[in-house]
Design a protein around this motif. Structure first.
Motif: not given
Length: 156
Positions: A6-7, A21-24, A16-17
């Motif tokens: 996960l990390t 990808e999400g710029n969160l 990654h997510k």
């Protein structure tokens, strides 16, 4: 091993997510505090308060995917190598090695020493990872704490 998937690296699932990808988030990491009687699992997100819920939803979504077995064997093996490398570097510091040995002796009845701990990590199977992800997905109670210049806010 699930924590690593996960990390543990910039190529990990959540980095990654949620970052690429999400710029969160700026960064996502996780920590587990456990022994044979109890444990706590923490996700640490460097993000803005308005991104917390979406980030938490992604964590649950990815745990659900992993629980269905949709993780590649190559990803598991790469994560195990990362875990081994971290151990090599951690063991370069004598106080870290001494702390780990003491922690293992106090916390675990079935693990004798750090070598035994590492061997147990390397034996983790894809099915065990999926089972743990399913359990974590079904039982994860999330309390999000966010602090910034405006104070501390909480969410679930």
């Amino acid at each position: 091993v699930l924590l690593g998937l996960l990390t543990y690296s910039t190529h990990s699932i959540l980095n990654h997510k949620m970052r690429e990808e999400g710029n969160l988030v700026y960064n996502v990491s996780a920590s587990i505090n456990s022994n044979e009687l109890f444990g706590s699992f923490y996700f640490i997100l460097n993000t803005q308060p308005h991104n917390i819920q979406k980030s938490l939803d992604i964590i649950k979504e990815e745990l659900l995917k992993i629980s269905s077995g949709s993780i590649e064997d190559g990803d598991i093996e790469r994560t195990k190598k990362i875990i081994q490398a971290r151990e090599v570097f951690a063991n370069q510091q004598i106080h870290a090695e001494a702390f780990k040995e003491a922690d293992i002796e106090i916390s675990f009845k079935t693990i004798k020493n750090s070598e035994d701990w590492m061997n147990s990590m390397m034996r983790v199977s894809k099915d065990e990872i999926a089972e743990t992800a399913e359990w974590l997905h079904n039982n994860l109670n999330i309390l999000a704490v966010c602090s910034n210049e405006e104070g501390v806010t909480y969410g679930c």
